[in-house]
Write a protein that holds these residues in place. Structure first.
Motif, PDB file in Angstrom:
ATOM      1  N   THR A 153       0.831  -1.197   0.000  1.00 55.02           N
ATOM      2  CA  THR A 153       0.000   0.000   0.000  1.00 55.02           C
ATOM      3  C   THR A 153       0.868   1.251   0.000  1.00 55.02           C
ATOM      4  OG1 THR A 153      -1.942   1.032   1.032  1.00 55.02           O
ATOM      5  CG2 THR A 153      -0.220   0.253   2.513  1.00 55.02           C
ATOM      6  N   GLY A 164     -12.343   7.786   4.317  1.00 57.20           N
ATOM      7  CA  GLY A 164     -12.033   6.861   5.389  1.00 57.20           C
ATOM      8  C   GLY A 164     -12.031   7.549   6.740  1.00 57.20           C
ATOM      9  N   HIS A 168     -13.303   0.104  10.325  1.00 57.66           N
ATOM     10  CA  HIS A 168     -13.014   0.161   8.895  1.00 57.66           C
ATOM     11  C   HIS A 168     -13.557  -1.093   8.200  1.00 57.66           C
ATOM     12  CE1 HIS A 168     -10.328   1.130   5.384  1.00 57.66           C
ATOM     13  NE2 HIS A 168     -10.377  -0.183   5.243  1.00 57.66           N
ATOM     14  N   SER A 205     -16.451  -1.256   5.404  1.00 53.30           N
ATOM     15  CA  SER A 205     -16.069  -1.760   4.082  1.00 53.30           C
ATOM     16  C   SER A 205     -17.050  -2.798   3.557  1.00 53.30           C
ATOM     17  CB  SER A 205     -14.662  -2.367   4.136  1.00 53.30           C
ATOM     18  OG  SER A 205     -13.704  -1.393   4.472  1.00 53.30           O
ATOM     19  N   PRO A 260     -16.564   0.460  -0.471  1.00 57.98           N
ATOM     20  CA  PRO A 260     -15.114   0.572  -0.266  1.00 57.98           C
ATOM     21  C   PRO A 260     -14.743   1.743   0.650  1.00 57.98           C
ATOM     22  CG  PRO A 260     -15.613   0.220  -2.581  1.00 57.98           C
ATOM     23  CD  PRO A 260     -16.922   0.492  -1.908  1.00 57.98           C
ATOM     24  N   VAL A 261     -13.729   1.498   1.484  1.00 60.66           N
ATOM     25  CA  VAL A 261     -13.146   2.538   2.332  1.00 60.66           C
ATOM     26  C   VAL A 261     -11.650   2.546   2.010  1.00 60.66           C
ATOM     27  CG1 VAL A 261     -12.809   3.414   4.662  1.00 60.66           C
ATOM     28  CG2 VAL A 261     -14.865   2.083   4.126  1.00 60.66           C
ATOM     29  N   PRO A 262     -11.205   3.467   1.193  1.00 70.79           N
ATOM     30  CA  PRO A 262      -9.838   3.365   0.659  1.00 70.79           C
ATOM     31  C   PRO A 262      -8.712   3.713   1.623  1.00 70.79           C
ATOM     32  CG  PRO A 262     -10.932   5.320  -0.194  1.00 70.79           C
ATOM     33  CD  PRO A 262     -11.974   4.553   0.554  1.00 70.79           C
ATOM     34  N   GLU A 263      -8.985   4.440   2.700  1.00 68.02           N
ATOM     35  CA  GLU A 263      -7.893   5.055   3.445  1.00 68.02           C
ATOM     36  C   GLU A 263      -8.093   4.942   4.952  1.00 68.02           C
ATOM     37  OE1 GLU A 263      -6.281   9.242   2.381  1.00 68.02           O
ATOM     38  OE2 GLU A 263      -7.457   9.523   4.202  1.00 68.02           O
ATOM     39  N   CYS A 303      -5.256  -6.321   9.857  1.00 69.20           N
ATOM     40  CA  CYS A 303      -5.945  -6.526   8.584  1.00 69.20           C
ATOM     41  C   CYS A 303      -6.024  -8.010   8.243  1.00 69.20           C
ATOM     42  CB  CYS A 303      -5.235  -5.760   7.470  1.00 69.20           C
ATOM     43  SG  CYS A 303      -5.463  -3.963   7.541  1.00 69.20           S
ATOM     44  N   PRO A 335      -5.431  -0.828   3.884  1.00 73.93           N
ATOM     45  CA  PRO A 335      -5.845   0.403   3.185  1.00 73.93           C
ATOM     46  C   PRO A 335      -4.668   1.329   2.929  1.00 73.93           C
ATOM     47  CG  PRO A 335      -6.344   0.580   5.522  1.00 73.93           C
ATOM     48  CD  PRO A 335      -5.838  -0.827   5.303  1.00 73.93           C
ATOM     49  N   ARG A 336      -4.920   2.323   2.118  1.00 73.20           N
ATOM     50  CA  ARG A 336      -3.960   3.410   1.972  1.00 73.20           C
ATOM     51  C   ARG A 336      -3.847   4.105   3.324  1.00 73.20           C
ATOM     52  NH1 ARG A 336      -6.459   5.934  -1.901  1.00 73.20           N
ATOM     53  NH2 ARG A 336      -7.421   7.628  -0.692  1.00 73.20           N
TER      54      ARG A 336
END
Length: 484
Positions: free
Chosen positions: A83, A227, A253, A257, A261-264, A299, A307-308
């Motif tokens: 990431t 996010g 998160h 999700s 989507p939750v990118p960050e 994770c 995530p980012r």
């Protein structure tokens, strides 16, 4: 050697009261052959002679290198997890147009928390997409301005801001990216992990309230949910608090999700620095690696992709790069206690104080001090560096050692003042805020002009013009007549 009993337990009696502890000073700080403090090749005495005192001095290369080191440490640590990391410089630590440009040159974005800070970043040429905007009480005007110019992200600090930002996005025909600040319940001041997620503070919303808030964000076509955001505090020396906050947020998160989507994940900032020789700072590479392992492990346990990541360092970049110069005025030896328990505390008063460094008065913060214009073989004496303001709590350095022959007119330097000194400065007792001079490669240049008396009077609507000019001297005859 006799140790002064008034010295705090953490303060060691120095073998050499002229020595510069590397962790506390800019990396370029040294003494020249004449014993003068030199920063980035410029003598402190030359800076004081040209610009006066008090004076903030910032080592540009030191600040840039710390920014680059932090970015590299986190990018490397999380690249191994597949990431990326976005690094925002927290402008509240100290923001000027020059500093904003340095940070952009080093690949950082800029985090602001007011309309004024936003204006500085824009004046520096920072592109709006590279700006994040914080604040627990953003005005409608600030929200409108931020959305109107297209800032990269707005951090929503309360449920009420959701509709305010959405309305601004509708008005400007934009889709505004937002983060939601979460009160994770991790208490950074002691690194104790509180059982409740409803900590008593003004920032963010509790974890339990987040799903409903995110649903409300997603219901607005004009908002893009990036996010979650967390900031657990400041001046933190370990990674455990960040790791625990990340774990708590990653559970949320994962839940969010499942719907979209939750990118960050933004884990904030607050990495500590050394203010005294007693402060032990964990290398930023270690913090980054340990945090990356914690995120990866959580994770994996939750079965979600990493995530980012975003972080927001400020103090750890600009704090150690700054030094404040003062001139010594009065010196008083104050007897403390009676009889055999009596001791002497030496008060060394300087020409600044709480107006240029409020942290000791606000937080009881500790700082260090050294002679800047010379060295001395005199025995070390315990000193307290006091300011010139009409407050007994106006202290710049609670306790440190200087050569015992410190005297009026000496130039002294207080290191690690790059963060939360200029940005918290005031005009208390009508002192003008000092200039900021950036030094590099043997030269210095003013990046923030200091304030003169005329600057202070210019804002006083009822200050009559004649008051700006000293009255003409009277003759001896006039004086005799007036006093007869």
């Amino acid at each position: 050697m006799t140790v002064n009993p008034l010295a705090p337990a953490w303060l060691d009696h120095p073998a050499d009261a002229n020595a510069l502890t590397p962790a506390v000073w800019p990396s370029s700080a040294e003494r020249d052959a004449d014993g003068r403090l030199v920063i980035a090749g410029v003598a402190a005495t030359a800076l004081a002679a040209e610009h006066g005192t008090p004076l903030y001095v910032v080592d540009e290369v030191d600040a840039r290198s710390r920014a680059a080191r932090i970015r590299s440490a986190f990018e490397s640590a999380f690249e191994r997890l597949g990431t990326t990391v976005g690094v925002y410089y927290a402008g509240k630590a100290f923001l000027s147009a020059a500093v904003a440009r340095w940070m952009r040159d080093e690949g950082l974005r800029i985090d602001v928390c007011s309309g004024g800070e936003l204006a500085v970043a824009l004046a520096a040429g920072v592109e709006p997409a590279a700006i994040g905007f914080h604040g627990n009480n953003k005005s409608l005007a600030e929200i409108d301005r931020a959305v109107g110019i297209g800032v990269g992200a707005l951090v929503l600090d309360s449920v009420v801001e959701i509709d305010r930002v959405a309305e601004a996005a509708r008005r400007h025909g934009r889709t505004q990216a937002v983060r939601l600040r979460i009160n994770s319940g991790v208490h950074a001041s002691t690194h104790e992990y509180l059982a409740t997620s409803r900590e008593d503070q003004k920032f963010g919303i509790p974890i339990a309230d987040a799903p409903d808030a995110v649903a409300r964000i997603r219901a607005h076509d004009g908002l893009e949910f990036l996010g979650l955001h967390s900031h657990i505090g400041s001046q933190i020396f370990e990674s455990s608090g960040f790791a625990e906050a990340a774990r708590r947020l990653l559970a949320l998160h994962a839940e969010l999700s499942a719907a979209a989507p939750v990118p960050e994940l933004n884990i904030g900032g607050g990495f500590g620095i050394a203010y005294t020789a007693a402060d032990e700072v964990m290398p930023i590479e270690t913090i980054a690696d340990e945090l990356a392992r914690a995120v990866a492990g959580e994770c994996d346990r939750l079965g979600i992709p990493v995530p980012r990541i975003a972080i927001e360092p400020g103090r750890s970049i600009i704090g150690p790069a700054g030094v404040t110069l003062y001139e010594v005025g009065t010196i008083k030896d104050v007897r403390v206690g009676d009889g055999a328990d009596a001791a002497v505390r030496r008060y060394v008063s300087v020409d600044g104080g709480m107006s240029d460094n409020a942290r000791p008065s606000l937080y009881g913060a500790d700082y260090s001090v050294r002679l800047a214009g010379r060295v001395s073989a005199a025995d070390a004496a315990l000193v307290r560096i006091a300011g010139k303001h009409c407050e007994s709590g106006d202290i710049v350095v609670q306790a440190d050692y200087l050569p015992g022959d410190v005297t009026a007119g000496d130039l002294v330097a207080v290191p690690a003042t790059g963060a939360y000194c200029w940005s918290l400065a005031s005009n208390y007792n009508h002192l003008g805020r000092p200039a900021v001079v950036a030094v590099r490669d043997g030269a210095g240049r003013v990046i923030v002009r200091g304030e003169a008396i005329d600057d202070l009077l210019a804002r006083d609507v009822d200050a009559a013009a004649p008051a700006l000019t000293a009255p003409a001297p009277r003759s001896a005859a006039e004086t005799t007549e007036k006093t007869a």
